[in-house]
Design an enzyme around this catalytic site. Structure first.
Site, PDB file in Angstrom:
ATOM      1  N   THR A 112      38.061  31.875  54.298  1.00 42.68           N
ATOM      2  CA  THR A 112      37.213  30.840  53.695  1.00 42.68           C
ATOM      3  C   THR A 112      37.424  29.523  54.418  1.00 42.68           C
ATOM      4  OG1 THR A 112      37.146  31.873  51.501  1.00 42.68           O
ATOM      5  CG2 THR A 112      36.473  29.595  51.632  1.00 42.68           C
ATOM      6  N   TRP A 154      42.327  39.700  51.956  1.00 45.79           N
ATOM      7  CA  TRP A 154      40.961  39.296  52.333  1.00 45.79           C
ATOM      8  C   TRP A 154      40.578  39.940  53.666  1.00 45.79           C
ATOM      9  CZ3 TRP A 154      43.131  36.905  48.417  1.00 45.79           C
ATOM     10  CH2 TRP A 154      42.354  36.179  47.510  1.00 45.79           C
ATOM     11  N   ASN A 195      39.383  42.121  49.003  1.00 49.43           N
ATOM     12  CA  ASN A 195      38.645  41.119  48.257  1.00 49.43           C
ATOM     13  C   ASN A 195      37.135  41.201  48.485  1.00 49.43           C
ATOM     14  OD1 ASN A 195      38.668  38.360  46.780  1.00 49.43           O
ATOM     15  ND2 ASN A 195      37.496  37.951  48.646  1.00 49.43           N
ATOM     16  N   GLU A 196      36.401  41.447  47.399  1.00 51.10           N
ATOM     17  CA  GLU A 196      34.938  41.393  47.380  1.00 51.10           C
ATOM     18  C   GLU A 196      34.275  42.309  48.417  1.00 51.10           C
ATOM     19  OE1 GLU A 196      34.042  37.237  47.699  1.00 51.10           O
ATOM     20  OE2 GLU A 196      34.858  36.775  45.724  1.00 51.10           O
ATOM     21  N   GLU A 279      38.840  36.311  39.789  1.00 56.15           N
ATOM     22  CA  GLU A 279      38.578  35.082  40.535  1.00 56.15           C
ATOM     23  C   GLU A 279      37.415  34.378  39.873  1.00 56.15           C
ATOM     24  OE1 GLU A 279      38.519  35.127  44.861  1.00 56.15           O
ATOM     25  OE2 GLU A 279      36.938  33.596  44.838  1.00 56.15           O
TER      26      GLU A 279
END
Length: 802
Positions: A112, A154, A195-196, A279
């Site tokens: 990010t 991530w 993550n995601e 989150e």
């Protein structure tokens, strides 16, 4: 700001947001046994707090360190400010008092606003001292031994599974990371997948088995840190369901909005597993507080979610990064020690300071005030001692005062309750997290009046508090600055350097040089989380107000490749999808170029050429001078070329490589150039008109057009790409980038919304927005408020600087 003292207790009660009952030695709320005056509002909600009717078990409220370098600068803060910030995050009864902390498992890739280093850059080589997440977890545990730790990836090094995250390699990699945690004396209570990025059912089953076989059977598996689709898959696959202990979903209340509704799904609730908002947040430390206040309550009311993780834990990152103000607090100047404790800290404290994981919700004492969402919400939790309880009430969207009447029964304490209040609509920190009054119920009953836009906690517990540490003032990081990488930093990253991709680590020098050097450690492109079109390692550091300077470093090519020095680094695109900066690139072949990049990773070559081959295995000195519009490249003391560009006037410095190669740097230095500070008026291209601010000089003051008169309100200082007046900066409101966004005075942050680039036509372009300082419609009326607008070269966009 000076505020008048509160002289009367009735005035104080109104200030704090509750009605008064008996005034006897202090404030006391009315009980139902007292006759209320005829003007008192009619109670709108009755709450029965019955200890015999518990709901689900509360798992806690926490935050996430990682998902993109957001904690990076905290470790470099000086004492006592570093300890103060940590206390505000983790110390019970002091600040946010977080109950959960999720750590990023570093993968050498941008996640990010930065990259977290891996503990295994290459197969078979484990280094359990990489990065700052171990340090963060140790500091959290030292302050709150009860805090529970979670972990999530991530991204990951590219060697895993031939680039496939869902591989046995990754499971083995995670087990080695768990071993590292154990070596640091840390117990990881919860572990997730990717993550995601969805899920692989077989992989999760194998992860569960690996945890058990490696002695980590107590660690609970969380899936899939994405959406509710994983619950449907678990309902249809018993083996998958058995492997997953907790259903974790991201942003169940929506993304970057009010978080007014927070639903789960019937299928998820029927699983019989804990459901988590694993989150949430992603909002400003102050302006995001109302959304956090709603979502912590409404996550349970709407979706039966029993844990809440705010992303991120703290905004300890540079102001030119996209999510630079999100978190509990903001800490982006480690050299000055300056920080700001955000309103979100105190909104969070309304739950965390009055509960503990293991408490139980009381469903009959939770709901929406008056049965209407816009009135606000309330939840009640009871302690494991079956006596204490706390009720958290939010009135974020209410438009008028309302009353709540409590009736306590079922073995819970009917003794004194303590009322805490935050005026969430106020920007005055003295109105956040105030111990407002104590109330003695009559027969277990009492009534309170609530004001709109407030957050309350009513509790039988004690021990709460509000930290009193105060931040020092902001100041610039002065030049000259140097780092020979010999002085050991708190972590393996050099002081103030923040990696955006790859992993830059202090190691023993190569190429026959003694001592310590900086090495880019990731030898191949990682399994990525972000999808930026330019995927290359670089690290940035320093003060965004720097303008004219020379950045230099010794470099050594371990292998064929290209190194770069970065100058005037300012705004980065979201998820590293671009960077406003100048790059001096030098190859082992002797090829060099001066390039300019933008926030979409468009590169423009301003100059290029070839000098003698530098080869591999030997050291060379590269220097990049930025002086006004002149950009000059020097290799081994010889000027090899130059370019002219006016695009970026100020920004940080940095180091990089143009691919995943393992090159080295040493003797990093920044030397100041010609100062650019000038004082005077900012005259408009509209004859006789100047930029002026209100004489008060307060943050938020509009900047207007006015007849030039030479007054203090029209006296500006131009320095390093910023315009200041009375210590405040010319600022684009809310970091806005759209036409018509207002321009105001604000506290100087170094952010790109406070940086301006003079253009050859006389216009002043905002570095973040790419739009120009503008007088709307070319108006010549005194008092016209200035905005940003598409650059058009008109007289209403031309300015003469001091």
């Amino acid at each position: 700001m000076t505020r008048a003292p509160v002289r009367l207790r009735r005035t104080l009660a109104a200030f704090l947001g509750l009605s008064l009952g008996v005034l006897s030695g202090g404030l006391a709320a009315p009980t139902v046994s007292q006759a209320a005056p005829s003007s008192a509002p009619t109670p709108s909600t009755s709450i029965t707090v019955n200890g015999t009717k518990p709901g689900l078990t509360f798992d806690g409220v926490g935050a996430i360190s990682g998902g993109g370098g957001n904690s990076r600068l905290l470790v470099d803060y000086p004492e006592p400010q570093r300890s103060e910030l940590l206390d505000y995050l983790y110390k019970p009864g002091y600040g946010a008092s977080l109950q959960l902390l999720k750590l990023e498992i570093g993968g050498d890739t941008n996640s990010t606003d930065g990259a977290e280093p891996s503990h295994m850059h290459t197969a078979g080589t484990v280094d359990c001292n990489q990065g700052y997440e171990w340090w963060m977890a140790e500091q959290a545990k030292a302050r709150n031994p009860r805090i529970k730790l979670a972990a999530l990836s991530w991204g990951a090094p590219g060697w895993l599974g031939g680039g496939n995250f869902w591989s046995q390699d990754t499971i083995d990699y995670l087990m080695s990371w768990m071993d590292c945690a154990d070596g640091h004396g840390l117990t990881i209570d919860y572990l997730g997948g990717w993550n995601e990025r969805g899920y692989d059912k077989t992989w999760y089953r194998n992860l569960k088995a690996a945890l058990v076989s490696h002695g980590y059977g107590a660690t609970k598996v969380v899936a899939a840190d994405s959406d509710w689709g994983v619950a449907d898959a678990m309902a249809q696959d018993q083996a998958f369901k058995d492997a997953v202990d907790i259903v974790g979903v991201h942003y169940p209340c929506g993304y970057l909005d009010a978080y007014a509704t927070c639903p789960s799904t019937p299928t998820a609730q029927r699983l019989g597993k804990p459901l988590w908002a694993s989150e949430n947040g992603s909002q400003d430390a102050d302006t995001g507080a109302p959304a956090v206040a709603r979502s912590i309550n409404r996550g349970y009311l709407d979706g039966k979610m029993t844990a809440y993780f705010n992303w991120p834990v703290i905004a300890a990152l540079y102001p030119n990064l996209f999510f630079s103000t999100d978190g509990m607090s903001v800490a982006n100047q480690p050299w000055s020690g300056n920080y700001h404790i955000g309103k979100t800290t105190w909104v969070t404290a309304h739950t965390t300071q009055f509960t503990r994981p293991g408490w139980r919700y009381i469903d009959s004492a939770g709901g929406y005030l008056g049965g209407t969402r816009t009135n606000g919400s309330y939840v009640t939790l009871k302690s494991t001692n079956n006596t204490d309880y706390s009720t958290v009430i939010e009135t974020m969207d209410a438009t008028s005062a309302q009353t709540v009447s409590f009736s306590v029964t079922g073995g819970l304490s009917t003794g004194q309750v303590h009322v805490w209040d935050t005026d969430v609509k106020s920007d005055d920190s003295s109105r956040w997290f105030v111990h407002q009054q104590d109330v003695t119920p009559s027969g277990g009953k009492y009534t309170l009046t609530l004001q709109p836009g407030h957050l309350y906690t009513v509790t039988t517990t004690t021990g709460q508090g509000k930290g009193t540490a105060v931040s020092p003032a902001r100041k610039a990081l002065g030049l000259p600055y140097s780092d020979d990488f010999e002085t050991r930093a708190t972590t393996t990253s050099p002081k103030y350097f923040s990696d955006m991709n790859g992993a830059f680590q202090s190691v023993s020098c190569g190429g026959g040089r003694t001592g310590t050097c900086l090495r880019q450690m990731a030898p191949m492109s990682p399994i990525r989380w972000t999808e930026e079109p330019y995927n290359a390692p670089y690290t940035i550091m320093g003060d965004g107000t720097w303008s004219n300077y020379t950045v230099s470093a010794d470099t050594m090519f371990e292998q064929a490749g290209t190194v770069e020095l970065l100058g005037r680094v300012n705004q980065q695109g979201r998820n590293n999808n671009g960077l406003n900066a100048y790059h001096l690139r030098v190859s082992d072949t002797g090829a060099w170029s001066i390039d300019k990049s933008d926030t979409k990773w468009n590169f423009t070559t301003l100059a290029s050429g070839t000098t003698g081959a530098l080869g591999t295995g030997s050291w060379h000195t590269v220097a990049f001078t930025l002086e006004g519009s002149a950009l000059t490249a020097v290799v081994d003391g010889v000027t090899v070329g130059s370019a002219t560009d006016l695009g970026y006037t100020n920004g940080q410095a940095g180091l990089g490589v143009t691919g995943y190669v393992t090159e080295q740097f040493d003797d990093f230095a920044l030397t100041p150039g010609t100062p650019t500070s000038h004082e005077g008026r900012v005259a408009s291209g509209l004859a006789g008109k100047c930029a002026a601010a209100d004489a008060s000089g307060a943050s938020g003051t509009p900047v207007r057009l006015w007849d030039c008169d030479g007054s203090v309100a029209q006296t500006w200082t131009w320095s390093n790409g910023t315009l200041t007046q009375g210590g405040k900066c010319l600022d684009v409101t809310g970091q806005g980038t759209v036409d018509g966004t207002a321009v105001i005075l604000w506290d100087c942050t170094g952010g790109a919304n406070q940086q301006w680039a003079p253009q050859p036509d006389g216009s002043l372009k905002g570095v973040q927005s790419g739009r120009c300082l503008d007088v709307p419609g070319g108006s010549t009326t005194n008092g016209t408020e200035l905005v940003i607008w598409d650059c058009n070269g008109g007289a209403n966009q031309r300015w003469t600087l001091p």
